[in-house]
Design a protein around this motif. Sequence first.
Motif, short mmCIF file in Angstrom:
data_model
loop_
_atom_site.label_atom_id
_atom_site.label_comp_id
_atom_site.label_asym_id
_atom_site.label_seq_id
_atom_site.Cartn_x
_atom_site.Cartn_y
_atom_site.Cartn_z
N PHE A 12 -2.27 -0.13 10.25
CA PHE A 12 -1.73 -1.09 9.40
C PHE A 12 -1.86 -0.60 8.09
CE2 PHE A 12 -2.13 -4.57 12.60
CZ PHE A 12 -0.49 -4.56 12.83
N ALA A 13 -3.00 0.02 7.85
CA ALA A 13 -3.31 0.65 6.38
C ALA A 13 -2.33 1.92 6.15
CB ALA A 13 -4.53 1.22 6.31
N VAL A 14 -2.04 2.73 6.96
CA VAL A 14 -1.18 3.74 7.07
C VAL A 14 0.33 3.37 6.84
CG1 VAL A 14 -0.28 5.86 8.28
CG2 VAL A 14 -2.60 5.55 8.06
N PHE A 54 1.36 0.20 5.80
CA PHE A 54 1.33 -0.41 4.46
C PHE A 54 1.40 0.24 3.20
CE2 PHE A 54 -0.11 -4.94 5.62
CZ PHE A 54 0.94 -5.10 6.61
N PHE A 55 0.53 1.49 3.49
CA PHE A 55 0.76 2.60 2.47
C PHE A 55 1.82 3.16 2.32
CE2 PHE A 55 0.29 6.98 1.18
CZ PHE A 55 -0.52 6.86 -0.42
N PHE A 58 3.20 -4.15 -1.01
CA PHE A 58 2.33 -3.33 0.25
C PHE A 58 1.31 -2.63 -0.03
CE2 PHE A 58 5.80 -5.52 2.44
CZ PHE A 58 5.53 -5.86 3.87
N LEU A 59 1.73 -1.89 -1.46
CA LEU A 59 0.48 -0.56 -1.77
C LEU A 59 -0.67 -1.10 -1.68
CD1 LEU A 59 0.80 2.15 -1.92
CD2 LEU A 59 1.42 1.83 -4.39
N SER A 84 -2.53 -2.24 1.62
CA SER A 84 -2.99 -0.98 2.23
C SER A 84 -4.34 -0.65 1.83
CB SER A 84 -1.93 0.15 2.14
OG SER A 84 -2.13 0.59 0.82
N MET A 90 -6.78 -3.01 3.44
CA MET A 90 -6.71 -2.85 5.13
C MET A 90 -7.67 -1.50 5.46
SD MET A 90 -4.83 -4.76 7.23
CE MET A 90 -3.70 -5.66 7.01
N HIS A 91 -7.63 -0.57 4.42
CA HIS A 91 -8.30 0.55 4.60
C HIS A 91 -9.90 0.38 4.43
CE1 HIS A 91 -9.69 4.81 4.07
NE2 HIS A 91 -10.45 4.42 2.94
#
Length: 80
Positions: free
Chosen positions: A26-28, A30-31, A67-68, A71, A74-75
């Motif tokens: 999800f981190a990738v 959303f990034f 979304f940035l 992310s 999330m990371h």
Amino acid sequence: MFKQGKMTSNVVGNLKTFSSNELAFFAVLFFAIGLYGTLMFWWFDPQFLRADLTGQINPSYVIEALFLPVSFFMHIACYI
């Protein structure tokens, strides 16, 4: 927060129900969405110029750009 000398995931709240691999995905994701929205808004399809000409902008770029920062969290949650 530490418990028995190990870092716990209580600090991430509702995200503790996800595994680290899912949070990394999800981190990738959303990034990538956030970077796409930001690049489209500022460089590839400049919205301020479009707003000056037509009075309208594409709101999907704004939503995608939001979304940035998500992310990033999330990371951090993935690391914990």
